[in-house]
Design a protein around this motif. Structure first.
Motif, PDB file in Angstrom:
ATOM      1  N   SER A 624     -47.257  40.278  16.670  1.00 19.11           N
ATOM      2  CA  SER A 624     -46.960  39.141  17.537  1.00 19.11           C
ATOM      3  C   SER A 624     -45.686  38.471  17.048  1.00 19.11           C
ATOM      4  O   SER A 624     -45.352  38.533  15.860  1.00 19.11           O
ATOM      5  CB  SER A 624     -48.119  38.136  17.524  1.00 19.11           C
ATOM      6  OG  SER A 624     -48.325  37.630  16.207  1.00 19.11           O
ATOM      7  N   ASP A 625     -44.979  37.809  17.977  1.00 15.63           N
ATOM      8  CA  ASP A 625     -43.756  37.114  17.576  1.00 15.63           C
ATOM      9  C   ASP A 625     -43.781  35.674  18.049  1.00 15.63           C
ATOM     10  O   ASP A 625     -44.712  35.232  18.741  1.00 15.63           O
ATOM     11  CB  ASP A 625     -42.510  37.856  18.082  1.00 15.63           C
ATOM     12  CG  ASP A 625     -42.380  37.848  19.610  1.00 15.63           C
ATOM     13  OD1 ASP A 625     -43.037  37.022  20.259  1.00 15.63           O
ATOM     14  OD2 ASP A 625     -41.616  38.675  20.134  1.00 15.63           O
ATOM     15  N   ALA A 626     -42.751  34.940  17.668  1.00  8.81           N
ATOM     16  CA  ALA A 626     -42.709  33.497  17.920  1.00  8.81           C
ATOM     17  C   ALA A 626     -42.497  33.168  19.387  1.00  8.81           C
ATOM     18  O   ALA A 626     -42.697  32.023  19.799  1.00  8.81           O
ATOM     19  CB  ALA A 626     -41.603  32.865  17.080  1.00  8.81           C
ATOM     20  N   GLN A 627     -42.099  34.142  20.198  1.00  5.94           N
ATOM     21  CA  GLN A 627     -41.901  33.913  21.635  1.00  5.94           C
ATOM     22  C   GLN A 627     -43.156  34.205  22.452  1.00  5.94           C
ATOM     23  O   GLN A 627     -43.112  34.205  23.680  1.00  5.94           O
ATOM     24  CB  GLN A 627     -40.746  34.780  22.159  1.00  5.94           C
ATOM     25  CG  GLN A 627     -39.367  34.283  21.762  1.00  5.94           C
ATOM     26  CD  GLN A 627     -39.076  34.492  20.291  1.00  5.94           C
ATOM     27  OE1 GLN A 627     -39.371  35.554  19.742  1.00  5.94           O
ATOM     28  NE2 GLN A 627     -38.519  33.482  19.646  1.00  5.94           N
ATOM     29  N   GLY A 628     -44.271  34.441  21.803  1.00  9.97           N
ATOM     30  CA  GLY A 628     -45.522  34.698  22.510  1.00  9.97           C
ATOM     31  C   GLY A 628     -45.673  36.120  22.990  1.00  9.97           C
ATOM     32  O   GLY A 628     -46.473  36.389  23.895  1.00  9.97           O
ATOM     33  N   ASN A 629     -44.929  37.062  22.392  1.00 11.27           N
ATOM     34  CA  ASN A 629     -45.019  38.467  22.786  1.00 11.27           C
ATOM     35  C   ASN A 629     -45.967  39.222  21.867  1.00 11.27           C
ATOM     36  O   ASN A 629     -46.075  38.927  20.670  1.00 11.27           O
ATOM     37  CB  ASN A 629     -43.636  39.135  22.736  1.00 11.27           C
ATOM     38  CG  ASN A 629     -42.652  38.505  23.687  1.00 11.27           C
ATOM     39  OD1 ASN A 629     -42.971  38.287  24.852  1.00 11.27           O
ATOM     40  ND2 ASN A 629     -41.465  38.191  23.207  1.00 11.27           N
ATOM     41  N   LEU A 630     -46.629  40.226  22.433  1.00 13.02           N
ATOM     42  CA  LEU A 630     -47.446  41.168  21.668  1.00 13.02           C
ATOM     43  C   LEU A 630     -46.843  42.551  21.838  1.00 13.02           C
ATOM     44  O   LEU A 630     -46.480  42.947  22.946  1.00 13.02           O
ATOM     45  CB  LEU A 630     -48.893  41.168  22.162  1.00 13.02           C
ATOM     46  CG  LEU A 630     -49.687  39.870  22.005  1.00 13.02           C
ATOM     47  CD1 LEU A 630     -51.055  40.020  22.651  1.00 13.02           C
ATOM     48  CD2 LEU A 630     -49.846  39.497  20.541  1.00 13.02           C
ATOM     49  N   MET A 631     -46.782  43.281  20.712  1.00 10.17           N
ATOM     50  CA  MET A 631     -46.216  44.624  20.744  1.00 10.17           C
ATOM     51  C   MET A 631     -47.107  45.572  19.963  1.00 10.17           C
ATOM     52  O   MET A 631     -47.577  45.227  18.880  1.00 10.17           O
ATOM     53  CB  MET A 631     -44.814  44.646  20.120  1.00 10.17           C
ATOM     54  CG  MET A 631     -43.776  43.808  20.841  1.00 10.17           C
ATOM     55  SD  MET A 631     -42.209  43.785  19.938  1.00 10.17           S
ATOM     56  CE  MET A 631     -42.648  42.728  18.555  1.00 10.17           C
ATOM     57  N   VAL A 632     -47.368  46.745  20.514  1.00 13.77           N
ATOM     58  CA  VAL A 632     -48.021  47.824  19.789  1.00 13.77           C
ATOM     59  C   VAL A 632     -46.939  48.808  19.371  1.00 13.77           C
ATOM     60  O   VAL A 632     -46.209  49.334  20.214  1.00 13.77           O
ATOM     61  CB  VAL A 632     -49.089  48.529  20.646  1.00 13.77           C
ATOM     62  CG1 VAL A 632     -49.671  49.720  19.900  1.00 13.77           C
ATOM     63  CG2 VAL A 632     -50.193  47.551  21.016  1.00 13.77           C
ATOM     64  N   LEU A 633     -46.825  49.024  18.055  1.00 13.00           N
ATOM     65  CA  LEU A 633     -45.786  49.899  17.519  1.00 13.00           C
ATOM     66  C   LEU A 633     -46.426  51.094  16.832  1.00 13.00           C
ATOM     67  O   LEU A 633     -47.497  50.980  16.221  1.00 13.00           O
ATOM     68  CB  LEU A 633     -44.895  49.150  16.521  1.00 13.00           C
ATOM     69  CG  LEU A 633     -44.137  47.956  17.102  1.00 13.00           C
ATOM     70  CD1 LEU A 633     -44.734  46.662  16.585  1.00 13.00           C
ATOM     71  CD2 LEU A 633     -42.658  48.025  16.749  1.00 13.00           C
ATOM     72  N   ARG A 634     -45.745  52.221  16.926  1.00  9.55           N
ATOM     73  CA  ARG A 634     -46.247  53.458  16.325  1.00  9.55           C
ATOM     74  C   ARG A 634     -45.083  54.170  15.624  1.00  9.55           C
ATOM     75  O   ARG A 634     -43.974  54.239  16.155  1.00  9.55           O
ATOM     76  CB  ARG A 634     -46.840  54.368  17.404  1.00  9.55           C
ATOM     77  CG  ARG A 634     -47.427  55.672  16.861  1.00  9.55           C
ATOM     78  CD  ARG A 634     -47.836  56.577  18.020  1.00  9.55           C
ATOM     79  NE  ARG A 634     -48.898  55.975  18.811  1.00  9.55           N
ATOM     80  CZ  ARG A 634     -50.196  56.166  18.575  1.00  9.55           C
ATOM     81  NH1 ARG A 634     -50.570  56.954  17.572  1.00  9.55           N
ATOM     82  NH2 ARG A 634     -51.095  55.615  19.350  1.00  9.55           N
ATOM     83  N   ARG A 635     -45.356  54.688  14.431  1.00 10.60           N
ATOM     84  CA  ARG A 635     -44.327  55.429  13.704  1.00 10.60           C
ATOM     85  C   ARG A 635     -44.151  56.807  14.312  1.00 10.60           C
ATOM     86  O   ARG A 635     -45.129  57.503  14.600  1.00 10.60           O
ATOM     87  CB  ARG A 635     -44.695  55.554  12.226  1.00 10.60           C
ATOM     88  CG  ARG A 635     -43.585  56.164  11.370  1.00 10.60           C
ATOM     89  CD  ARG A 635     -43.879  55.976   9.901  1.00 10.60           C
ATOM     90  NE  ARG A 635     -44.961  56.820   9.454  1.00 10.60           N
ATOM     91  CZ  ARG A 635     -44.795  58.034   8.904  1.00 10.60           C
ATOM     92  NH1 ARG A 635     -43.569  58.528   8.749  1.00 10.60           N
ATOM     93  NH2 ARG A 635     -45.835  58.735   8.500  1.00 10.60           N
ATOM     94  N   ASN A 636     -42.924  57.203  14.497  1.00  9.15           N
ATOM     95  CA  ASN A 636     -42.602  58.487  15.109  1.00  9.15           C
ATOM     96  C   ASN A 636     -42.685  59.587  14.046  1.00  9.15           C
ATOM     97  O   ASN A 636     -41.666  60.142  13.613  1.00  9.15           O
ATOM     98  CB  ASN A 636     -41.213  58.428  15.741  1.00  9.15           C
ATOM     99  CG  ASN A 636     -40.875  59.681  16.529  1.00  9.15           C
ATOM    100  OD1 ASN A 636     -41.769  60.453  16.886  1.00  9.15           O
ATOM    101  ND2 ASN A 636     -39.596  59.888  16.791  1.00  9.15           N
ATOM    102  N   SER A 637     -43.899  59.909  13.615  1.00  2.29           N
ATOM    103  CA  SER A 637     -44.090  60.870  12.525  1.00  2.29           C
ATOM    104  C   SER A 637     -43.706  62.290  12.921  1.00  2.29           C
ATOM    105  O   SER A 637     -43.510  63.143  12.054  1.00  2.29           O
ATOM    106  CB  SER A 637     -45.548  60.849  12.054  1.00  2.29           C
ATOM    107  OG  SER A 637     -46.427  61.110  13.124  1.00  2.29           O
ATOM    108  N   SER A 638     -43.586  62.573  14.226  1.00  5.36           N
ATOM    109  CA  SER A 638     -43.217  63.915  14.681  1.00  5.36           C
ATOM    110  C   SER A 638     -41.733  64.016  15.009  1.00  5.36           C
ATOM    111  O   SER A 638     -41.300  64.957  15.679  1.00  5.36           O
ATOM    112  CB  SER A 638     -44.034  64.301  15.916  1.00  5.36           C
ATOM    113  OG  SER A 638     -43.799  63.386  16.978  1.00  5.36           O
ATOM    114  N   GLY A 639     -40.935  63.055  14.549  1.00  3.91           N
ATOM    115  CA  GLY A 639     -39.512  63.083  14.824  1.00  3.91           C
ATOM    116  C   GLY A 639     -38.811  64.255  14.165  1.00  3.91           C
ATOM    117  O   GLY A 639     -39.316  64.873  13.212  1.00  3.91           O
TER     118      GLY A 639
END
Length: 699
Positions: A624-639
């Motif tokens: 979460s960030d200070a602007q009220g956003n939610l983000m789901v992040l994933r590491r690109n392990s297959s890069g």
């Protein structure tokens, strides 16, 4: 009328009388914002590190939050469910399910040895009033029809010698019995008990449960052990009108254990509904035809891990609610044309029945393992808030399961002689009585007053090699006098390890000065992970005695700016950065001559003012960030390249419109075909988000 709205405390409605210059408080409206920190307590699960809740019993999850600011600061216990308000305690006793006992309420409450010709020396399968003022009692050895006014049994029936009544149900016209589990007997109720029909099942079947619906007196519903089926039967012939199998072909353990047929939905829009509680915690529901009692519209829901006991609660206009007792008690009722399953705040109920009398109108008699009491029950789900006024800002909160206590980091602000004085303390609150215990631990270090920054519950190894509960407290110094860089007193905060003694008072096991504010903690085995100003540090914890321990620094990692939150999954640490989103760091403990290491696995290269972070599942993390956003992040392990593999990418995002202060992971026991699976609870500045509608689904 004067309405006083509050952002930091409860809003209030007053009645003002201008004639005599008085003001009267009419109503207080609960406000739990702002939520600075919170913890999740699942009342059905007290083991393990992760919090687990039932898929359909979100109200069982108890949220305890630090709410409000300054003098309006409080600890709030928040639960969404059907509330029970205790009216009175009738008796303290054990094994209420296994005996027959009569309690008389005439002035004082007392147990009586005899009552109206009933048998009190064996447990009752049925004890029920009839519409004509008589009483039916069924025990394993007999059936009694009792004249309440005369206080005598006017008719009785008993099975043959050596046989036992194992199941029974009654309405105003009939009694249906199971004898020895392999035969069904129907008794008509007129002036006397008249045996009408007998159906011997032999060795092919066993009766598991029986129910006679009050609104349809000519039929009965029977559940069977061996076949896992239910049958709607004609009471005059004891022949099945309809039979339904509830068992999958490869499942021989699921057995119907309780049945109820009643009008739950409004009769003008729908027919009656059939509820079947299974051994494995599932409850099947069917639509029932009013004309021929055919079953349709089969559905299933999970109400627990063991079978529920279903009790009818009559309501006006010919409809019923159902009270389900299991490890997760629930109320089943109709709302807007749908059947709703809502958790009940009574955690320990074993059985209930209506107790609607002149002295106690619309009450329920509720039995627990040790108590019989009367209570009023809500008609539908509401949010229930229990408040413990603290009078200070509850900045941080952690829950210890073994100690059954909350550890609070509190900040007190007061003005003395035109000078603002800020003091911080660590205090304990008992989970059960929901009140303060022990003495406060005032945070006053060698460098002056401190601000509490973090409180974390940890399970660490004591000097005897046993796992013990400890609280980790992180602070920062408030002194305006800056220490000399490089000097012995060059500390900007402390890390305290706090234990609880036999008198339930907090005490400091060990402490360590750090060169920066300690904002948050994590634990990997016996290693403490601390987020300091500009640095994430790992300490090896070695407790020498109950009053002394060593904290040796073994590894460190420097994020881009300032770490504001940590989330740990296995040996991977997610670091939320004040300005530069997040990074993933792997901790490798020391092996042989190799020192411990913190190695960066991945990073989100987009600028973001992060406020909190949480692991969701697999490689996915919620930020979460200070602007009220939610983000789901994933590491690109297959890069393809190493830089590709280190890059964290956004897989989904959502604007909540509210700044999130804290995210807590939650594990849900969901069914395989569940459409939405909750993953986290979010505490924000203005609201608290919980339930399926406001929980981010990582998919």
């Amino acid at each position: 009328m004067l309405f006083v709205a509050s952002h930091y405390g409860n809003s209030q409605l007053f009645r003002v009388n201008p004639e005599n210059y008085t003001i009267e408080l009419v109503q207080e409206l609960t406000n739990i914002s702002p939520i600075l920190d919170f913890t999740i307590m699942d009342m059905g699960n007290r083991e393990g590190e992760e919090q687990t809740v039932n898929e359909y019993s979100s109200g069982q999850a108890r949220i305890v939050a630090g709410s409000g600011v300054h003098k309006d600061g409080s600890l709030r216990s928040v639960r969404s469910g059907v509330g029970l308000e205790d009216v009175g305690i009738l008796a303290d006793m054990d094994n209420i399910r296994d005996e027959s006992l009569c309690v008389q309420c005439v002035g004082d409450i007392e147990e009586v040895e005899e009552f109206k010709g009933t048998s009190l020396n064996e447990h009752s399968l049925v004890a029920q009033n009839l519409s004509d003022g008589r009483l039916i009692q069924v025990t394993p050895s007999s059936v009694r029809l009792i004249d309440v006014e005369g206080g005598v049994a006017i008719s009785s029936w008993s099975p043959a010698a050596g046989q036992t009544i194992t199941n029974a149900s009654a309405n105003n016209d009939w009694i249906l019995l199971s004898v020895n589990g392999n035969s069904l007997i129907s008794l008509g109720i007129e002036h006397d008990l008249i045996r009408t029909e007998h159906n011997d099942l032999g060795e092919k079947e066993q009766v598991a449960c029986i129910h006679l619906p009050p609104q349809y007196p000519s039929i009965g519903v029977v559940g069977f052990w061996k076949s896992g089926t239910i049958s709607i039967m004609d009471l005059k012939t004891l022949q099945p009108l309809h039979t339904e199998s509830l068992r999958k072909q490869d499942d021989l353990t699921s057995v119907p254990r309780d049945i109820v047929l009643a009008q739950v939905l409004p009769p003008e829009s729908s027919g009656p509904s059939l509820f079947v509680a299974m051994e494995d915690g599932f409850v099947f529901t069917f639509n029932v035809s009013k004309s021929d009692f055919a079953l349709s519209g089969r559905k299933s829901i999970v109400l627990g891990t063991r079978h529920a006991r279903l009790q009818l609660i009559p309501k006006p206009n010919g409809v019923y609610n159902l009270f389900s007792t299991s490890e997760h008690s629930s109320l089943i009722y109709a709302s807007h044309g749908r059947i709703i399953y809502s958790a009940v705040t009574a955690q320990d109920a074993t059985c209930v029945c209506p107790f609607d009398t002149e002295a106690f109108p619309e009450c329920m008699a509720l039995a627990t393992e040790t108590t019989l009491k009367l209570a009023l029950i809500d008609d539908e789900r509401r949010t229930h808030v229990q408040t413990l006024p603290i009078g200070q800002t509850v900045r941080r909160i952690a829950y210890s399961r073994n100690e059954r206590a909350f550890g609070l980091g509190c900040v007190k602000r007061e003005v003395l002689n035109n000078e603002e004085i800020i003091t911080s303390s660590f205090r304990l609150v008992d989970e059960v009585v929901f009140d303060k215990i022990g003495e406060d631990l005032v945070l006053e270090g060698s460098s002056g007053p401190e601000m509490v920054e973090a409180v974390f519950r940890a399970e660490l190894t004591d000097s005897y090699g046993n796992k013990v509960e400890r609280f980790l407290v992180g602070t920062s110094y408030l002194s305006d006098i800056q220490p000399n860089p490089g000097s012995q007193d060059d500390f900007r905060g402390r890390i305290l390890v706090v234990g609880i003694d036999s008198d339930r008072n907090p005490y400091v096991v060990t402490q360590r000065g750090v060169k920066g504010a300690c904002r948050c903690f994590g634990v990997i085995g016996d290693y403490i992970v601390a987020a300091l100003a500009k640095t994430v540090v790992v300490y090896r914890y070695n407790e020498v005695s109950t009053t002394y321990a060593k904290m040796d620094r073994v590894a460190s990692y420097r994020p881009s700016t300032y770490p504001v939150d940590l989330a740990i999954e296995g040996d991977t640490i997610a670091v939320a950065d004040l300005m530069k989103s997040m990074s993933l760091v792997k901790f490798t403990p020391p092996v042989d001559d190799e020192p411990a290491k913190l190695e960066e696995l991945g990073r989100h290269y987009q600028a973001s003012w992060a406020t909190s972070i949480c692991h969701i599942e697999g490689e996915s993390w919620l930020e979460s960030d200070a602007q009220g956003n939610l983000m789901v992040l994933r590491r690109n392990s297959s890069g393809v390249t190493e830089d590709d593999k280190r890059s964290m990418t956004i897989t989904s995002e959502f604007n909540l419109g509210d700044m999130v202060n804290r995210i807590r992971k939650v594990t849900v026991d969901a069914s395989e075909n569940a459409i939405v699976v909750p993953r986290a609870f979010l505490g924000t500045v203005r609201h608290f988000f919980f339930g399926l509608n406001h929980i981010l689904d990582s998919r």
